[in-house]
Structure formats: C-alpha cells, structure tokens
Enzyme design. Structure first.
Site, PDB file in Angstrom:
ATOM      1  CB  THR A  65     134.061  46.607  11.689  1.00 12.88           C
ATOM      2  OG1 THR A  65     133.776  45.356  11.048  1.00 12.88           O
ATOM      3  CG2 THR A  65     132.858  47.520  11.574  1.00 12.88           C
ATOM      4  N   GLY A  66     136.668  45.425  10.127  1.00  9.33           N
ATOM      5  CA  GLY A  66     137.675  44.360  10.180  1.00  9.33           C
ATOM      6  C   GLY A  66     137.068  43.011  10.532  1.00  9.33           C
ATOM      7  CG  HIS A 126     130.515  47.800  -1.127  1.00  3.86           C
ATOM      8  ND1 HIS A 126     131.425  46.897  -0.642  1.00  3.86           N
ATOM      9  CD2 HIS A 126     129.298  47.344  -0.775  1.00  3.86           C
ATOM     10  CE1 HIS A 126     130.782  45.941  -0.007  1.00  3.86           C
ATOM     11  NE2 HIS A 126     129.486  46.197  -0.064  1.00  3.86           N
ATOM     12  CE  LYS A 131     130.779  39.271   4.663  1.00  2.00           C
ATOM     13  NZ  LYS A 131     131.583  40.473   4.391  1.00  2.00           N
TER      14      LYS A 131
HETATM   15  C1  R5P Z   1     131.275  43.066   1.944  1.00  2.00           C
HETATM   16  O1  R5P Z   1     130.476  42.811   1.095  1.00  2.00           O
HETATM   17  C2  R5P Z   1     132.588  43.727   1.634  1.00  2.00           C
HETATM   18  O2  R5P Z   1     133.226  43.152   0.526  1.00  2.00           O
HETATM   19  C3  R5P Z   1     133.515  43.673   2.817  1.00  2.00           C
HETATM   20  O3  R5P Z   1     133.737  42.311   3.105  1.00  2.00           O
HETATM   21  C4  R5P Z   1     132.932  44.343   4.023  1.00  2.00           C
HETATM   22  O4  R5P Z   1     132.383  45.588   3.703  1.00  2.00           O
HETATM   23  C5  R5P Z   1     133.984  44.495   5.096  1.00  2.00           C
HETATM   24  O5  R5P Z   1     133.404  45.052   6.223  1.00  2.00           O
HETATM   25  P1  R5P Z   1     133.952  44.731   7.657  1.00  2.00           P
HETATM   26  O6  R5P Z   1     135.436  45.022   7.657  1.00  2.00           O
HETATM   27  O7  R5P Z   1     133.191  45.676   8.566  1.00  2.00           O
HETATM   28  O8  R5P Z   1     133.660  43.309   7.963  1.00  2.00           O
END
Ligand code: R5P
Length: 282
Positions: A216-217, A121, A185
């Site tokens: 979490t999505g 990540h 975002k």
């Molecule tokens: C953020 O920096 C990552 O690239 C993903 O967008 C993030 O970790 C996704 O997390 P979630 O599914 O909880 O929104």
C-alpha cells in the site's frame, strides 16, 4: 539449459544473454482463462521457467507452464519465481486461516525440481531454506538496490523501516560501505502502520529507506515522514517488489526518489534482478 518465461517475466528472460530461450505462445481467452503452447522441443533438456507470480492469473500460468514442461519431457525443471504471491500468508495468524504460501509452494514443488525466489516475504535471509518440507533458494536483491543508490546519492545512510528488514538492509549497506540503522514499526491493520519514536543520527543526511516490498505504501510514507521530522536532507525509497497497489503519488510526494527492481515490472524498475538470476542458474 533452456530458459522459458511466463508473461510476467519476459523482460527478465530477455536479459539473460548467455542462455538459449525457448519459444512459446501465451494467450488469454475472452473469459480470462490462459492458453499456453510450447514451440520448442524440451525433451531430455534442462529448463528454467522464470515467472513472477504477481497475481492469481500469473499463478495459474505458472502451474500450467510447469506441468507442460514436465509433460513435454524436460529432464529437469527449475522454477524461478522472482515475486512469490501469497508470501505474507505464511502462518495461520488466526485460527482457521488458510496457509496460502504453503499451498502455492506445494503446487509449484510438485511440478519442478527446484524453486528459486527473490526476497520471499517470510524468508529474512538469503540462501537455502526449508518451508513445510519444501526446499527453496532465496536470493537477496537489496545489495543491488544499495549499489544503485551508492552511485546516485552522496554518502547515503541506509534505513530499514522495521525490524523485519533490519538484517537485509544492514547486509546491503555493508556490501556497499555505507552506514545503516532501522526504525521500529507497529502495524495497526492491513493499510495503516505507525513508526514508533526513535532518534537516529540522520540530521542533514541523505537517507535511503530500503524494504523487501512496497504494497500500500503506508510503511514507506510513515517512515519518510518520521525521518524528515528528524532532519534528513533527502529521502530515497527503494524496494525489491514494487506492488504499489495504491499508486505512487503519495510516495513520490514524500520522497526525492522512488525505485524498485523488476521482479514486478513497473515504471520505477531501475534495477534488474537478471544478474542475480543469471548467477543462480549457472
Ligand atoms: C513488512 O513486514 C514488509 O517488509 C513491508 O514493510 C510491508 O509489507 C509493506 O507494506 P505496505 O507498503 O502496505 O506498508
């Protein structure tokens, strides 16, 4: 080289046809402690342990296994960790926080000669990186996802849901002769995000949103909604690491397709990272 796999990555090791596989027994005691026994002689041999650190149990298994290979006399140990847990705690975001990613990687590096991860990540680019003095190789699986969608979806446009994924998505799209763009975002908290207003040229287009992980999505759900509002014809979601900690129902409601790679084995694992690992081990 002898390939060994921990219990979370056996499905990947099985696909590495050209390497010999070491045998082992892995059990879980009733109190959830791990038992590992090596059944192959590794003395003087180069070994690669493939084990996604998908949770705390898998991490403990990784530590035990690497130590065991060392104790049994392996001449060289490659730690291949397709999914690296705790990679989102790579900084002290608040005073006094544990630097979890550093701790995990230090323990692994003390027990291995090299570390390979897939879309860790905190690493936005593929290649060799130094993280607090620990060297590791970061492999990028997004071009494999893009190739899958290029075959399944007519004339796709690839979208990164945030700036963090912008570079890897651009690269994956270019490798697959496709257009690309990104969204902005804002993270509100661990579970909620907001997609900031931005007009993209996606009206009546088949849109593929690619990200390193779905946890979490929330990110993918909000990105899908924003792109549908802008007139996307269809929405397809792909990620390297499909954690799906809140299930996939809401994601599947928003999108026509949801897939991930097999760094974490899921029903949606339609793309295997085995070719990437195989190339790296050669
Ligand atoms: C953020 O920096 C990552 O690239 C993903 O967008 C993030 O970790 C996704 O997390 P979630 O599914 O909880 O929104």
């Amino acid at each position: 080289m002898i390939i060994l796999s921990g219990s979370s990555s056996e499905h990947i090791a099985e696909k590495l046809d050209d390497f010999s596989k070491g045998q082992k027994e892995i059990e879980t005691f009733p109190d959830s402690e791990k038992y590992i026994r090596l059944l192959t002689n590794v003395e003087g041999k180069e070994c690669a342990l493939i084990q996604s650190a998908i949770d705390n149990n898998a991490l403990i298994e990784t530590y035990l296994f690497l130590d065991l290979l060392k104790d049994m006399g392996a001449s060289k140990i490659q730690a291949v960790i397709p999914y690296l847990a705790y990679a989102r705690q790579d900084k002290r975001f608040l005073e006094g926080e544990a630097l979890s990613a550093k701790t995990i990687l230090e323990i692994i590096s003390q027990r291995s000669d090299s570390i390979t991860v897939v879309n860790a990540h905190f690493l936005q680019e593929p290649g060799t990186h130094q993280f607090h003095g620990i060297q590791m190789q970061n492999l990028d699986a997004t071009p494999l996802l893009a190739r899958y969608f290029r075959k399944q979806v007519e004339d796709p446009v690839f979208i990164a849901p945030d700036k963090g994924s912008r570079e890897i998505v651009a690269n994956a799209a270019k490798q697959n002769d496709s257009e690309h763009d990104y969204l902005d975002k804002k993270r509100i908290d661990g579970e909620n995000v907001e997609i900031l207003p931005k007009n993209l040229d996606i009206e009546n287009r088949n849109v593929v949103i690619l990200d390193d992980m779905i946890s979490t999505g929330g990110t993918m759900v909000e990105a899908s909604k924003a792109l549908k509002e802008q007139g996307a014809k269809s929405i397809h979601l792909g990620c390297v690491h499909g954690l799906f900690i809140k299930g996939t129902e809401e994601l599947e409601e928003q999108a026509d397709t949801l897939i991930c790679t097999d760094t974490i084995e899921q029903e949606q694992s339609k793309v295997s990272i085995a070719p990437l690992i195989e190339k790296n081990l050669r």
